[in-house]
Design a protein around this motif. Structure first.
Motif, mmCIF file in Angstrom:
data_model
loop_
_atom_site.group_PDB
_atom_site.id
_atom_site.type_symbol
_atom_site.label_atom_id
_atom_site.label_comp_id
_atom_site.label_asym_id
_atom_site.label_seq_id
_atom_site.Cartn_x
_atom_site.Cartn_y
_atom_site.Cartn_z
ATOM 1 N N GLU A 92 0.828 -1.208 0.000
ATOM 2 C CA GLU A 92 0.000 0.000 0.000
ATOM 3 C C GLU A 92 0.869 1.269 0.000
ATOM 4 O OE1 GLU A 92 -3.770 0.564 0.203
ATOM 5 O OE2 GLU A 92 -3.115 -1.084 -1.080
ATOM 6 N N ARG A 131 1.852 1.854 -3.464
ATOM 7 C CA ARG A 131 0.708 2.353 -4.246
ATOM 8 C C ARG A 131 0.476 3.838 -3.978
ATOM 9 N NH1 ARG A 131 -5.305 2.306 -4.085
ATOM 10 N NH2 ARG A 131 -5.305 1.662 -1.897
ATOM 11 N N PHE A 134 0.876 7.098 -6.520
ATOM 12 C CA PHE A 134 -0.219 8.055 -6.705
ATOM 13 C C PHE A 134 0.255 9.487 -6.445
ATOM 14 C CE2 PHE A 134 -3.237 10.666 -4.271
ATOM 15 C CZ PHE A 134 -4.111 11.003 -5.314
ATOM 16 N N LYS A 193 -6.743 -0.425 3.068
ATOM 17 C CA LYS A 193 -7.034 -0.112 1.667
ATOM 18 C C LYS A 193 -8.200 0.861 1.564
ATOM 19 C CE LYS A 193 -5.199 -4.002 -0.954
ATOM 20 N NZ LYS A 193 -5.486 -5.113 -1.887
ATOM 21 N N ILE A 194 -9.219 0.646 2.377
ATOM 22 C CA ILE A 194 -10.398 1.531 2.337
ATOM 23 C C ILE A 194 -9.999 2.955 2.722
ATOM 24 C CG2 ILE A 194 -12.622 2.006 3.425
ATOM 25 C CD1 ILE A 194 -12.991 -1.010 3.725
ATOM 26 N N ASN A 223 -6.979 4.309 2.606
ATOM 27 C CA ASN A 223 -6.086 4.853 1.581
ATOM 28 C C ASN A 223 -6.870 5.296 0.355
ATOM 29 O OD1 ASN A 223 -3.988 4.212 3.293
ATOM 30 N ND2 ASN A 223 -3.560 2.247 2.302
ATOM 31 N N ASN A 224 -7.895 4.539 -0.011
ATOM 32 C CA ASN A 224 -8.736 4.909 -1.160
ATOM 33 C C ASN A 224 -9.469 6.228 -0.900
ATOM 34 O OD1 ASN A 224 -7.987 2.710 -2.704
ATOM 35 N ND2 ASN A 224 -9.707 1.429 -2.036
ATOM 36 N N GLN A 225 -9.939 6.410 0.336
ATOM 37 C CA GLN A 225 -10.603 7.675 0.676
ATOM 38 C C GLN A 225 -9.631 8.844 0.546
ATOM 39 O OE1 GLN A 225 -12.400 5.981 4.515
ATOM 40 N NE2 GLN A 225 -13.860 7.593 3.969
ATOM 41 N N ILE A 228 -6.960 8.973 -1.363
ATOM 42 C CA ILE A 228 -6.691 9.172 -2.792
ATOM 43 C C ILE A 228 -7.836 9.931 -3.448
ATOM 44 C CG2 ILE A 228 -6.497 7.960 -5.008
ATOM 45 C CD1 ILE A 228 -4.858 5.808 -3.527
ATOM 46 N N GLN A 229 -9.066 9.551 -3.133
ATOM 47 C CA GLN A 229 -10.229 10.184 -3.746
ATOM 48 C C GLN A 229 -10.281 11.681 -3.416
ATOM 49 O OE1 GLN A 229 -12.618 8.755 -5.895
ATOM 50 N NE2 GLN A 229 -13.022 10.950 -6.146
ATOM 51 N N GLN A 274 -7.554 13.596 -5.166
ATOM 52 C CA GLN A 274 -7.900 13.793 -6.580
ATOM 53 C C GLN A 274 -8.869 14.953 -6.731
ATOM 54 O OE1 GLN A 274 -9.258 9.817 -7.465
ATOM 55 N NE2 GLN A 274 -7.364 9.275 -8.556
#
Length: 788
Positions: free
Chosen positions: A709, A712, A716, A775-776, A778-780, A782-783, A786
């Motif tokens: 992660e 990743r 990003f 992961k959840i 980290n995705n938040q 990243i979102q 962005q």
């Protein structure tokens, strides 16, 4: 006061020029005074006192009756104030006492240094326009601490042949029993030469007018030491418009009232604010008893208006005796100052505190001498003598080096002084074999140094608190030894016996011998105990990298240690030689590896070299080492007596809420730490939970996922249009740089994502640090990034 706005170099030089008194040829006068005192001694002193002070003195010595009368003459309030000031001055100056430490530079070569009191101290306190009893404390108290065998005070009498009672009471309070009624250049001559009554001094201390100053300079020609170069008193006040004008005006006038030759400089970045301060100076001047003196001093003083970015350079150029820094820029400017006698930080810190009662010494270098001189301190009253002792082993290990160097300088006598000893002690060993043995001796000195040598002296014989069942080794059924509740519950027993089981569990997952593990309530407690065990408060220092983990400075302060920070470059790198050079003399060197907040590592081979070369204790803080285990030093702790590794279960093992830290070191270190460990520092519930978690959760798989992660998120961030730099990390976090980082930090919070703003740390401007989450999570992150 003149106002100078954004001055050129020439204008600045003129603005900062010290006032010059009319030049008088004092050499002839001072020479005559010294010559007369040398010939006529006490008789000359009485004649000069009649000539200059207009009073006839029969007895130069202040009597016990006069001391008693002085104590009765001053108010209880003033006596209390003098005692409080003396206590603070003593407390501060006692912190300067040096610990005597032997150093084995080469095996068998022992060197050390010792502070020895100067034998005879002469203190001078002027009478003049004000009784400077505070100066009596500033000079007398450190002399008392230094235990100078002979210490006395000279001060001029008033028109009645008396000494001001506050001066005599302060003298008694400071441990000075001998006071002479003599002032001016003749007092300095008496202290320099000695008379029937006044003993010759080895060193003279104290301020005075131009005649006293000239006499002290003359005394130096006779081989008498003096405290520091003296001149008119001065202050530089640096403040912005966040500070009340009344504060600044009061500080300027406090200095100006010293004398007509005093100088004050006011430094600010706002012309209108400067004008308001000058108006306030005029208002306060009207009610000042010494307004005439202050007015003359202000005539040769200056206001300088310039942007705050230039204050540090300007202050260092002027090198003020007193420096007061107040307002929005105070912390920033303090870090830039290298030339000042004493610094007063913050709006409440009037220079008057240092003059009287805070504890620091007010005898300070003036006239720009702060570029090279320190103020008076305990060191001023002692001399440092170095000692060395060479054993047979030391003679063998270092002798040939000395011979080689002496012969290269063509000083054969120096070489022979060693040769005759080598030939006598080692008659059968040729010189080439001695050189080989010398190299072995140099390499072995650190590896053979015992752990005990690194432990604080007063803790070496400490008997540890014996917690419940520590001494019980048999099988028991009824335990009535520890005042525990007799009603048996899950947690009615003290938990220390559980620690061995937890150590076994840690040993299995980390492959570390249990006898090298010490457990603490978080790595912070472990570090705190290491600091306590190895350093002496107010004497030792600790060195660490900058930037690094913020608790190092906190722990140093709590333990009364000086700190040295080693600044990393923009890429958070530094040479090993630079680390060793800057850490030299420190008792502790703490290296966070991987470093926080940077995430970078120092390779193991480099760390080993640092451990070998550093003469103190090296602590490697491996809080994040589980994400890069190849860099761990844990397997080296039995090879180096000056190495301690600190790890934690908070990071890679997900137990931050349990607060379990550990020191990994040789069994000797573990035993020493156990001597000072608080009893029962880990609860039963914490230990039971940790043992279960270590045995049941697939930690290696989790660590692998975190590393994945991390890569990743790194990819990003490197692709993000706002991110200008992503720093490589071997930890479970990433440091990255982006413009207006603090603003984006707040925006992330508004969207429910909390990261760390590191912009205020050294070399970390405009940086954020993001920990690697699930992961959840980290995705938040990243979102939202962005969307930004």
């Amino acid at each position: 006061m003149k106002i100078v706005i954004n001055p050129s170099e020439r204008e600045l030089a003129a603005a900062l020029a010290r006032p010059k008194l009319e030049s008088a040829n004092l050499d002839s006068l001072i020479s005559d005074v010294f010559s007369t005192v040398e010939k006529k001694r006490d008789q000359a002193l009485k004649a000069f006192t009649l000539q200059f002070d207009q009073v006839e003195i029969d007895d130069l010595v202040v009597s016990e009756i006069e001391f008693t009368e002085a104590e009765q003459a001053i108010s209880t309030e003033l006596k209390t104030a003098i005692r409080i000031a003396a206590q603070n001055i003593e407390r501060f100056h006692r912190s300067q006492e040096n610990r005597e430490m032997e150093v084995e530079t080469t095996s068998g070569v022992i060197c050390w240094r010792k502070s020895v009191p100067i034998q005879t101290i002469g203190l001078y306190v002027p009478g003049g326009t004000a009784p400077l009893f505070s100066t009596v404390l500033m000079l007398g108290v450190p002399a008392k601490i230094a235990e100078n065998p002979i210490r006395y005070l000279c001060t001029p009498p008033d028109k009645q042949g008396k000494i001001h009672p506050a001066i005599l009471f302060a003298a008694k309070t400071a441990g000075i029993d001998t006071v002479y009624k003599i002032g001016g250049a003749q007092a300095i001559a008496a202290m320099s030469l000695g008379t029937e009554t006044i003993p010759k001094a080895d060193k003279i201390f104290g301020p005075g007018n131009q005649y006293v100053t000239a006499a002290k300079v003359y005394a130096q020609r006779l081989g008498i030491a003096i405290d520091i170069p003296a001149g008119p008193s001065e202050v530089l006040v640096a403040a912005d418009d966040s500070i009340p004008t009344s504060f600044v005006a009061a500080d300027l006038l406090a200095q100006a009232e010293h004398g007509i030759d005093s100088q004050v400089i006011f430094l600010t970045n706002d012309e209108s604010y400067a004008q308001e301060v000058l108006k306030e100076v005029e208002r306060q001047l009207e009610i000042l008893p010494r307004a005439g003196i202050a007015t003359e001093a202000l005539d040769s003083s200056t206001v300088i208006v310039v942007e705050a970015e230039k204050w540090g350079d300007l202050i260092n150029l002027y090198a003020p005796e007193h420096l007061i820094i107040m307002g929005k820029y105070e912390e920033q400017i303090v870090q830039q100052v290298t030339n000042a006698g004493s610094i007063f930080i913050g709006k409440n810190t009037a220079e008057s505190f240092g003059d009287y009662a805070s504890g620091t010494n007010h005898t300070l270098p003036t006239s720009g001498f702060a570029r090279a001189y320190s103020g008076v301190s305990l060191d001023s009253f002692v001399k440092k003598i170095t000692y060395q002792k060479i054993t047979d082993e030391g003679l063998r290990n270092l002798g040939q080096t000395v011979i080689t160097m002496a012969e290269a300088e063509k000083l054969q006598g120096h070489a022979n002084a060693v040769k005759v000893r080598l030939d006598s002690v080692f008659p059968d060993i040729p010189s080439d074999k001695l050189q080989e043995l010398e190299l072995i001796g140099k390499v072995s000195v650190l590896s053979r140094k015992s752990v005990e040598g690194f432990i604080r002296k007063d803790l070496r014989d400490l008997k540890p608190y014996s917690s419940a069942r520590d001494e019980f080794e048999g099988k028991g059924e009824v335990f009535l030894d520890a005042n525990e509740n007799g009603m048996v519950t899950a947690y009615n027993r003290y938990p220390d016996p559980l620690q061995q089981e937890l150590k076994v569990a840690i040993s299995e997952v980390k492959n570390i011998p249990t006898e090298t593990i010490f457990l603490g309530n978080g790595s912070d407690e472990v570090l705190d105990l290491i600091f306590r065990l190895t350093t002496t408060p107010f004497l030792d220092s600790v060195t660490y990298l900058n930037p690094s983990y913020g608790m190092y400075s906190v722990l140093a302060k709590i333990n009364g240690l000086r700190t040295k920070t080693i600044d990393l470059d923009r890429n958070f790198q530094i040479a090993d030689s630079e680390i060793l050079a800057q850490a030299a003399g420190s008792r502790l060197l703490v290296l966070c590896n991987p470093n926080n907040p940077t995430g970078n590592v120092i390779p193991k081979d480099r760390l080993l070299e640092i451990v070998r070369e550093f003469e103190g204790v090296v602590v490697i803080d491996e809080a994040y080492i589980d994400f890069c285990p190849a860099y761990s030093m844990a397997d080296e702790v039995n090879n180096y007596s000056n190495l301690i590794v600190v790890q934690t279960l908070s990071k890679a093992y997900g137990m931050a809420g349990l607060r379990i830290g550990m020191a990994i070191a040789s069994p000797e270190w573990i035993a020493a730490l156990n001597r000072i460990k608080p009893p029962y520092n880990l609860s039963s519930l914490v230990q039971e939970t940790a043992i279960k978690e270590l045995k049941t959760i697939p930690w290696n798989e989790i660590k692998t996922e975190i590393i994945s992660e991390r890569e990743r998120l790194t990819d990003f961030l490197k692709s993000h249009s706002l991110v200008t730099e992503v720093f490589p990390s071997e930890a479970n976090f990433i440091l990255f740089r982006m413009p207006n980082a603090s603003d984006y930090y707040k925006k992330l919070i508004e969207h429910g994502v909390v990261v760390r703003d590191r912009s205020s740390q050294f070399n970390c401007s405009e940086t954020l640090r993001v920990s690697i989450g699930s992961k959840i999570e980290n995705n938040q992150f990243i979102q939202i990034m962005q969307n930004l």
